[in-house]
Structures are given as structure tokens and as C-alpha cells.
Design an enzyme around this catalytic site. Structure first.
Site, PDB file in Angstrom:
ATOM      1  N   HIS A 116       0.851  -1.186   0.000  1.00 35.83           N
ATOM      2  CA  HIS A 116       0.000   0.000   0.000  1.00 35.83           C
ATOM      3  C   HIS A 116       0.886   1.233   0.000  1.00 35.83           C
ATOM      4  CE1 HIS A 116      -3.167   2.807   1.113  1.00 35.83           C
ATOM      5  NE2 HIS A 116      -3.997   1.880   0.679  1.00 35.83           N
ATOM      6  N   ASP A 126      -8.039  -5.557   0.299  1.00 35.52           N
ATOM      7  CA  ASP A 126      -8.535  -6.373  -0.806  1.00 35.52           C
ATOM      8  C   ASP A 126      -8.150  -7.836  -0.699  1.00 35.52           C
ATOM      9  OD1 ASP A 126      -9.837  -4.343  -2.105  1.00 35.52           O
ATOM     10  OD2 ASP A 126      -7.970  -3.602  -2.966  1.00 35.52           O
TER      11      ASP A 126
END
Ligand code: CMC
Length: 436
Positions: free
Chosen positions: A313, A371
Site C-alpha cells: 500500500h 482487498d
């Protein structure tokens, strides 16, 4: 924002005079150096592709501490919101800055549920798409199309228009996503039912048919509601910045949100949940858990172009707090459905275990993101993989609209206009075609 006691001084090695730049403090998080006058003072721009060190706005909505793995909506930790609140309370919080009391919740819920139907004409618009079109292509069109249907809420400078557009968008997204799904299946659309919860109504519009009612399972309803809460906002990510930039021209809210939907579609952003599940299915097809080691070698090989989807991320350099909550929900849903031995879930756990111990991931601070598990939950609920990003868009709509409205109300807001470092041809003359 508050002026800090210190200032930044920029000096140059070529003897040009140095310049002092003001420093501002937020309530938490890093200070910022104000470079707005830099060009006027020095004739130079700053260079920051990908906005690695640039705060493009001030905002009071969402705060992330990527090193700690902390996510706050209006100051409240995501872990507390996910356990104690539902999605519509979270929407109220993001939009208006406070969690609703009972009367406010009742009023807000009733305003949203009164807008769940879409103009009947929308279905003819939808019919123009191929049945096998990707749901995100359809959704980009449908959301943009709303501006052609709701002329009375398109003036971004009018607070009443902004309010009604916000409510309409939150209310209508589940209807549009489920219509896109039903269309792809060749099934009739199911109209909303306003006595159901936000998530329950969406599930019914997705899975009921005119000949068979759908009974909402409370465990799955809560799981979907949690997915919505976890995806509701994430400060200045790519799609939110897109919405802000698009809206900064004064375009209408539906057009700005459609731009956000388009941006979210990409596999480095919202499309990662779909890409993650496709990756798990791929590994499963090619040998499953036994082939995990081989797959991980490919991920670590820079030339392979393979990434571990659902990992890494830009901001979190620690475990994404949303991933922890999602893993919990994943366990609950699989247990409820008797799918504890689901091979994809086992595969995901195995991948996560290896990655969390492997030096490649540890040294780069790559951890699972939201996710990684949300796809498994959605698949277990019965949502097709191609619809995952549309579910993300549905949930993120409130964040986009809250950020858009915050921008319009910000006295420092200007049309967004980045500058560039030009590296192309210098001025040259056009030659006659015979001499080129
Ligand atoms: N698998 C393998 N290597 C990775 C991964 C990954 N998923 N993510 C980052 N890296 C490597 C990258 O190759 C680089 O290595 P090196 O320093 O040797 O060149 C290093 O880690 C730093 O990565 P980066 O690309 O500079 O990081 P970034 O901040 O530009 O990208 C990201 C962040 C999310 C785009 C990236 O981690 C990624 O592509 N992850 C997979 C896609 C994904 O799951 N996206 C969902 C994000 S969460 C949902 C959302 O907010 O939309």
C-alpha cells in the site's frame, strides 16, 4: 490549519537568494511546507510525480497513520466503527462530521431510503450496453448519466443541490450496481424495498427474482455492511483526488463521482480485489497450495511482472487495519456458510503466512491490504468477481462526495492545475512536407 513556530528555508548552491517558506501544523500527522508562493519567489516549480511528498489539500475527514496501521474517520478508529456502527451511521459521520443520535439516524435513513429508486428511463440507457460489458464500464456510464436525469441537483455551488446530490448518490448506487448485475445475467431488475437495511436491500436487489423471494441472512448482511464501512473513505487516494480535481472545475457532482468510479477501476486501486481473486483462482487451477512457493518466486522476480495482489500500500507500511477486520469477517462468513475448508481461503492464508515471513516483503514493509480478504467474502456471499470493484465504488461514493463537498466549502479551494517539467522539443519551425 495552524502556522508552526518554525519555518523552512530553501537555499541554492548557485548563490541565488534563499527563501523562507511557512510551515503549517494539522491536528495530527506530519507538518506541511507551504510552497504556494515558491514559483513567484524563485521561478521554480516542485517536482513530485505520484504525490509522494505533496499534500494537495487540507482535510478534516479521514486520517491514516501508515506506520502505525491506524485509520480514523472523523477521529473514530475504524475498529470501533466496524463493530459499533452500521454503514448509514458511518455515512452520516463522513458527510456531516458527527455520529448521528437516534433521531438524526432515523431522519438520515429515511432521507436515503426515499431516494433508492432510479428514474425509470435509466433502464433504457442501461439497455444500450452489451450484456457482457464489464460492470465498471457500465457503472461509469450510469453514474455520469445521473446528471442527465437529476437536473435539480447539478449546481455544485448551491449547498442544497450538493446535499440532495449526496443523498441521491448514496441511495442510488446499490440500485445501479444491482441493475448492472441483473442486466449482465439477463434477469429482470428488482426494485428496492425500503423496509430493509441498506445492505439487506442491496442483497435482495442482487439475488431475488420475480419468481423467488430472497431471504436476507443476517450474518451475510452484517458482513456486507462491514465491507461498505471499511471502504467508505481513505483520504486523498487516487480516485478521491480524481473526484476533487474533476469537481474543482465546477462540474456537477454526478460527473465528478463518475470520474472517481473510472479511476477506481484500475488494478493498482479498486480493481485489486478482482485481480486478487483472479490470482488466487489461477494459483488454485495450477496446483494450489503446493505451487505457492513457485508463485512467490515469480512475485519476487522483478522481470516477471507478477505482483502479489492484495499486498502492499502506498500509505500503510504496517498491517492495513481494514485487512484485520476483513479477515475476521471472512472467518464468520465461511463458518456461517459451512465453507471453512474453502480452498481459496486456505491458499490466501498460506500466501499471507509466507509473505509475512519472507525478507522480500518484510524489508519493503508489504502487508496484506483490505482487498486480500474482501474478495473471498464477496465470492462466498455470491457476488461475481467482475462486480467486486463496483461494490467498492458503491461504498466509496460517500467518501468521494464528503471530500468533494469539503473542497467546495474550503475558502482556499481553486481549480486544480498541476505544472510540469517540460522535456520535449524546443521551439522549431514547420518544414514543407517535401522537406520533412
Ligand atoms: N507484490 C510484489 N512486490 C510489490 C508489491 C506487491 N503487491 N507491492 C509493492 N511491491 C514492491 C515494488 O516492486 C517495490 O520494490 P522495489 O523497491 O524493489 O522496486 C516496492 O515493493 C515498493 O513498491 P511501490 O510500487 O514503490 O509502492 P507504491 O506505493 O508505488 O504502490 C501499490 C502501492 C498498492 C500500487 C502496490 O503495492 C501494488 O501494486 N499492490 C498490489 C495491488 C493492490 O493490492 N492494490 C490495492 C491497494 S489497497 C486498495 C485501495 O486503496 O485501492
Amino acid at each position: 490549519m495552524k502556522l508552526a513556530d518554525n519555518k523552512a528555508t530553501l537555499s541554492f548552491s548557485n548563490g541565488s537568494p534563499s527563501v523562507d517558506l511557512p510551515v503549517y501544523q494539522g491536528s495530527i500527522g506530519p507538518d506541511v511546507i507551504d510552497i504556494r508562493k515558491l514559483y513567484a519567489q524563485t521561478g521554480m516549480f516542485t517536482y513530485d510525480p505520484g504525490f509522494l511528498s505533496t499534500a494537495a489539500t487540507q482535510s478534516a475527514i479521514t486520517y491514516i497513520d501508515g506506520d502505525k496501521g491506524e485509520l480514523l474517520y472523523r477521529g473514530y478508529p475504524i475498529e470501533q466503527l466496524a463493530v459499533n456502527c452500521d454503514f448509514l451511521e458511518t455515512c452520516h459521520l463522513l458527510l456531516y462530521g458527527n455520529l448521528p443520535n437516534e433521531a438524526q439516524k432515523k431522519d438520515f435513513t429515511s432521507r436515503v431510503t426515499n431516494h433508492t429508486m432510479v428514474n425509470e428511463q435509466m433502464q433504457f440507457f442501461l439497455r444500450g450496453f452489451r450484456r457482457d460489458a464489464h460492470p465498471m464500464a457500465v457503472l461509469t456510464g450510469l453514474v455520469g448519466g445521473l446528471s442527465a436525469f437529476y437536473h435539480d441537483s447539478t449546481d455544485i455551488n448551491n449547498p442544497e443541490h450538493r446535499e440532495i446530490a449526496a443523498i441521491r448518490l448514496i441511495a442510488k448506487m446499490p440500485t445501479l450496481v444491482s441493475m448492472a448485475y441483473k442486466y449482465s445475467m439477463g434477469q429482470p431488475y428488482i426494485y428496492p424495498r425500503n423496509d430493509l437495511s441498506y445492505a439487506g436491500n442491496f442483497m435482495r436487489m442482487m439475488f431475488a427474482t420475480p419468481c423467488e423471494e430472497y431471504k436476507v441472512n443476517p450474518v451475510l448482511e452484517r458482513a456486507l455492511d462491514r465491507i461498505f464501512i471499511l471502504h467508505a473513505d481513505h483520504e486523498q487516494n487516487a480516485s478521491t483526488s480524481t473526484v476533487r480535481l474533476c469537481g474543482s472545475s465546477g462540474t456537477n457532482p454526478f460527473a465528478a463521482i463518475a470520474a472517481g468510479v473510472a479511476c477506481l477501476w484500475g488494478p493498482a486501486h479498486g480493481g485489486a480485489n478482482e485481480a486478487c481473486l483472479n490470482m488466487l483462482e489461477d494459483i488454485q487451477r495450477n496446483g494450489g497450495v503446493a505451487k505457492v512457493g513457485e508463485f512467490m518466486e515469480k512475485v519476487k522476480d522483478k522481470n516477471s511482472g507478477v505482483k502479489l495482489m492484495g499486498f502492499g500500500h502506498r500509505v500503510y507500511k504496517n498491517y492495513d487495519p481494514r485487512a484485520k477486520l476483513m479477515q475476521e469477517t471472512c472467518n464468520e462468513v465461511l463458518q456461517e456458510l459451512g465453507l471453512e475448508n474453502d480452498p481459496l481461503f486456505k491458499l490466501a492464508k498460506q500466501l499471507e503466512k509466507i509473505a509475512l515471513e519472507d525478507d522480500y516483503f518484510v524489508s519493503r514493509k508489504l502487508y496484506p491490504n483490505v482487498d486480500f480478504y474482501s474478495g473471498i467474502v464477496q465470492r462466498a456471499i455470491g457476488i461475481p468477481v467482475s462486480l467486486f470493484t463496483a461494490i467498492f465504488a458503491l461504498a466509496r461514493t460517500v467518501g468521494w462526495i464528503a471530500q468533494l463537498n469539503e473542497m467546495i466549502g474550503d475558502p482556499e479551494y481553486k481549480i486544480g492545475r498541476p505544472r510540469q517539467l517540460f522535456t520535449g522539443a524546443e521551439r522549431r519551425d514547420v518544414l514543407p512536407i517535401s522537406k520533412r
